[in-house]
Design a protein around this motif. Structure first.
Motif, PDB file in Angstrom:
ATOM      1  N   MET A  57       0.832  -1.207   0.000  1.00 13.58           N
ATOM      2  CA  MET A  57       0.000   0.000   0.000  1.00 13.58           C
ATOM      3  C   MET A  57       0.867   1.259   0.000  1.00 13.58           C
ATOM      4  O   MET A  57       0.558   2.227  -0.689  1.00 13.58           O
ATOM      5  CB  MET A  57      -0.935  -0.006   1.210  1.00 13.58           C
ATOM      6  N   ILE A  58       1.942   1.236   0.760  1.00 13.25           N
ATOM      7  CA  ILE A  58       2.843   2.389   0.825  1.00 13.25           C
ATOM      8  C   ILE A  58       3.572   2.555  -0.504  1.00 13.25           C
ATOM      9  O   ILE A  58       3.657   3.644  -1.059  1.00 13.25           O
ATOM     10  CB  ILE A  58       3.833   2.238   1.996  1.00 13.25           C
ATOM     11  N   ALA A  59       4.098   1.455  -1.029  1.00 16.22           N
ATOM     12  CA  ALA A  59       4.894   1.503  -2.260  1.00 16.22           C
ATOM     13  C   ALA A  59       4.069   1.923  -3.469  1.00 16.22           C
ATOM     14  O   ALA A  59       4.578   2.597  -4.361  1.00 16.22           O
ATOM     15  CB  ALA A  59       5.536   0.136  -2.514  1.00 16.22           C
ATOM     16  N   SER A  60       2.814   1.548  -3.508  1.00 18.23           N
ATOM     17  CA  SER A  60       1.996   1.815  -4.690  1.00 18.23           C
ATOM     18  C   SER A  60       1.242   3.135  -4.608  1.00 18.23           C
ATOM     19  O   SER A  60       0.548   3.506  -5.547  1.00 18.23           O
ATOM     20  CB  SER A  60       1.005   0.671  -4.908  1.00 18.23           C
ATOM     21  N   ARG A  61       1.388   3.838  -3.526  1.00 17.51           N
ATOM     22  CA  ARG A  61       0.654   5.092  -3.333  1.00 17.51           C
ATOM     23  C   ARG A  61       1.174   6.194  -4.261  1.00 17.51           C
ATOM     24  O   ARG A  61       2.378   6.426  -4.344  1.00 17.51           O
ATOM     25  CB  ARG A  61       0.782   5.536  -1.878  1.00 17.51           C
ATOM     26  N   ALA A  62       0.253   6.852  -4.951  1.00 21.48           N
ATOM     27  CA  ALA A  62       0.622   7.990  -5.795  1.00 21.48           C
ATOM     28  C   ALA A  62       1.225   9.074  -4.907  1.00 21.48           C
ATOM     29  O   ALA A  62       0.722   9.340  -3.816  1.00 21.48           O
ATOM     30  CB  ALA A  62      -0.608   8.521  -6.527  1.00 21.48           C
ATOM     31  N   GLY A  63       2.299   9.650  -5.349  1.00 21.44           N
ATOM     32  CA  GLY A  63       2.972  10.670  -4.560  1.00 21.44           C
ATOM     33  C   GLY A  63       4.068  10.104  -3.674  1.00 21.44           C
ATOM     34  O   GLY A  63       4.839  10.847  -3.092  1.00 21.44           O
ATOM     35  N   GLY A  64       4.113   8.784  -3.539  1.00 25.41           N
ATOM     36  CA  GLY A  64       5.212   8.151  -2.836  1.00 25.41           C
ATOM     37  C   GLY A  64       5.111   8.081  -1.325  1.00 25.41           C
ATOM     38  O   GLY A  64       5.999   7.546  -0.677  1.00 25.41           O
ATOM     39  N   GLU A  65       4.041   8.609  -0.751  1.00 25.82           N
ATOM     40  CA  GLU A  65       3.894   8.511   0.694  1.00 25.82           C
ATOM     41  C   GLU A  65       2.421   8.414   1.061  1.00 25.82           C
ATOM     42  O   GLU A  65       1.547   8.784   0.278  1.00 25.82           O
ATOM     43  CB  GLU A  65       4.551   9.687   1.405  1.00 25.82           C
ATOM     44  N   VAL A  66       2.181   7.901   2.256  1.00 28.17           N
ATOM     45  CA  VAL A  66       0.806   7.709   2.710  1.00 28.17           C
ATOM     46  C   VAL A  66       0.730   7.978   4.208  1.00 28.17           C
ATOM     47  O   VAL A  66       1.650   7.648   4.961  1.00 28.17           O
ATOM     48  CB  VAL A  66       0.299   6.291   2.350  1.00 28.17           C
ATOM     49  N   CYS A  67      -0.380   8.576   4.610  1.00 26.11           N
ATOM     50  CA  CYS A  67      -0.631   8.853   6.028  1.00 26.11           C
ATOM     51  C   CYS A  67      -1.126   7.580   6.704  1.00 26.11           C
ATOM     52  O   CYS A  67      -1.881   6.803   6.111  1.00 26.11           O
ATOM     53  CB  CYS A  67      -1.679   9.958   6.147  1.00 26.11           C
ATOM     54  N   VAL A  68      -0.723   7.400   7.947  1.00 27.09           N
ATOM     55  CA  VAL A  68      -1.191   6.237   8.693  1.00 27.09           C
ATOM     56  C   VAL A  68      -2.716   6.248   8.789  1.00 27.09           C
ATOM     57  O   VAL A  68      -3.343   5.189   8.831  1.00 27.09           O
ATOM     58  CB  VAL A  68      -0.523   6.163  10.091  1.00 27.09           C
ATOM     59  N   CYS A  69      -3.314   7.431   8.763  1.00 32.45           N
ATOM     60  CA  CYS A  69      -4.774   7.531   8.827  1.00 32.45           C
ATOM     61  C   CYS A  69      -5.437   6.900   7.608  1.00 32.45           C
ATOM     62  O   CYS A  69      -6.602   6.498   7.665  1.00 32.45           O
ATOM     63  CB  CYS A  69      -5.213   8.990   8.992  1.00 32.45           C
ATOM     64  N   ASP A  70      -4.714   6.788   6.498  1.00 31.42           N
ATOM     65  CA  ASP A  70      -5.243   6.141   5.299  1.00 31.42           C
ATOM     66  C   ASP A  70      -4.970   4.643   5.275  1.00 31.42           C
ATOM     67  O   ASP A  70      -5.608   3.908   4.520  1.00 31.42           O
ATOM     68  CB  ASP A  70      -4.644   6.784   4.039  1.00 31.42           C
ATOM     69  N   LEU A  71      -4.019   4.193   6.072  1.00 27.99           N
ATOM     70  CA  LEU A  71      -3.679   2.772   6.106  1.00 27.99           C
ATOM     71  C   LEU A  71      -4.581   1.987   7.059  1.00 27.99           C
ATOM     72  O   LEU A  71      -5.021   0.885   6.739  1.00 27.99           O
ATOM     73  CB  LEU A  71      -2.217   2.587   6.541  1.00 27.99           C
ATOM     74  N   THR A  72      -4.844   2.544   8.202  1.00 26.65           N
ATOM     75  CA  THR A  72      -5.560   1.831   9.269  1.00 26.65           C
ATOM     76  C   THR A  72      -6.930   1.311   8.842  1.00 26.65           C
ATOM     77  O   THR A  72      -7.259   0.157   9.146  1.00 26.65           O
ATOM     78  CB  THR A  72      -5.660   2.729  10.519  1.00 26.65           C
ATOM     79  N   PRO A  73      -7.766   2.094   8.137  1.00 23.28           N
ATOM     80  CA  PRO A  73      -9.103   1.592   7.784  1.00 23.28           C
ATOM     81  C   PRO A  73      -9.104   0.370   6.859  1.00 23.28           C
ATOM     82  O   PRO A  73     -10.108  -0.340   6.778  1.00 23.28           O
ATOM     83  CB  PRO A  73      -9.770   2.778   7.074  1.00 23.28           C
ATOM     84  N   ALA A  74      -8.012   0.089   6.207  1.00 23.25           N
ATOM     85  CA  ALA A  74      -7.957  -1.049   5.275  1.00 23.25           C
ATOM     86  C   ALA A  74      -7.859  -2.393   5.995  1.00 23.25           C
ATOM     87  O   ALA A  74      -7.941  -3.441   5.351  1.00 23.25           O
ATOM     88  CB  ALA A  74      -6.772  -0.884   4.322  1.00 23.25           C
ATOM     89  N   PHE A  75      -7.685  -2.369   7.304  1.00 23.55           N
ATOM     90  CA  PHE A  75      -7.480  -3.596   8.077  1.00 23.55           C
ATOM     91  C   PHE A  75      -8.491  -3.692   9.213  1.00 23.55           C
ATOM     92  O   PHE A  75      -8.900  -2.686   9.774  1.00 23.55           O
ATOM     93  CB  PHE A  75      -6.062  -3.615   8.675  1.00 23.55           C
ATOM     94  N   ALA A  76      -8.827  -4.904   9.563  1.00 23.03           N
ATOM     95  CA  ALA A  76      -9.695  -5.154  10.714  1.00 23.03           C
ATOM     96  C   ALA A  76      -8.822  -5.332  11.959  1.00 23.03           C
ATOM     97  O   ALA A  76      -8.942  -6.313  12.684  1.00 23.03           O
ATOM     98  CB  ALA A  76     -10.551  -6.388  10.468  1.00 23.03           C
ATOM     99  N   LEU A  77      -7.907  -4.371  12.143  1.00 23.26           N
ATOM    100  CA  LEU A  77      -6.971  -4.403  13.265  1.00 23.26           C
ATOM    101  C   LEU A  77      -7.001  -3.051  13.965  1.00 23.26           C
ATOM    102  O   LEU A  77      -7.344  -2.040  13.346  1.00 23.26           O
ATOM    103  CB  LEU A  77      -5.551  -4.681  12.768  1.00 23.26           C
TER     104      LEU A  77
END
Length: 131
Positions: A57-77
């Motif tokens: 998810m981080i590597a494929s993100r346009a712009g080369g970076e991603v906020c943790v706030c965008d990563l967390t919802p993708a997981f049931a964790l």
């Protein structure tokens, strides 16, 4: 996982040929003890499906970076669990982070993945490389 951090070949992703010079491929020569000890924690970090997805998810993100706030919802964790997985990827030298206000942004360290790719790539002189 141990608390050992791995040195990064180049934090800015420069030096395309660096990986080939520092690490022979697995098919060109056997790894020595130091090389194996250095690479094992990186592969261990990638051995978890959640961490592998996070890295993707981080590597494929346009712009080369991603906020943790965008990563967390993708997981049931929980958020602390996601943060733990991100910390392990950081310790393995695969990603870097930067705090901006209350959020942390993550980016891939291309030199680290280039190095892994170089280690796993067959030498160009290998006749089986074309098949």
């Amino acid at each position: 996982m141990s608390k050992q951090e791995l040195p990064v070949v180049s934090a800015d992703g420069a030096g395309a040929g660096t990986a080939e010079r520092c690490c022979p491929t697995l098919l060109a020569a056997p790894l020595d003890e130091d090389q194996a000890a250095e690479l094992a924690p990186v592969f261990k970090a990638l051995g978890d499906p959640v961490r592998l997805r996070l890295l993707s998810m981080i590597a494929s993100r346009a712009g080369g970076e991603v906020c943790v706030c965008d990563l967390t919802p993708a997981f049931a964790l929980s958020q602390p669990t996601i943060s733990h997985h991100l910390k392990l990827l950081r310790q393995a030298g695969l990603i870097a982070s930067e705090r901006r206000g209350t959020w942390v942004y993550y980016r891939l360290l291309p030199a680290a993945t280039d190095r892994l790719a170089a280690v796993l790539t067959r030498p160009a002189t290998d006749p089986a490389a074309t098949s």
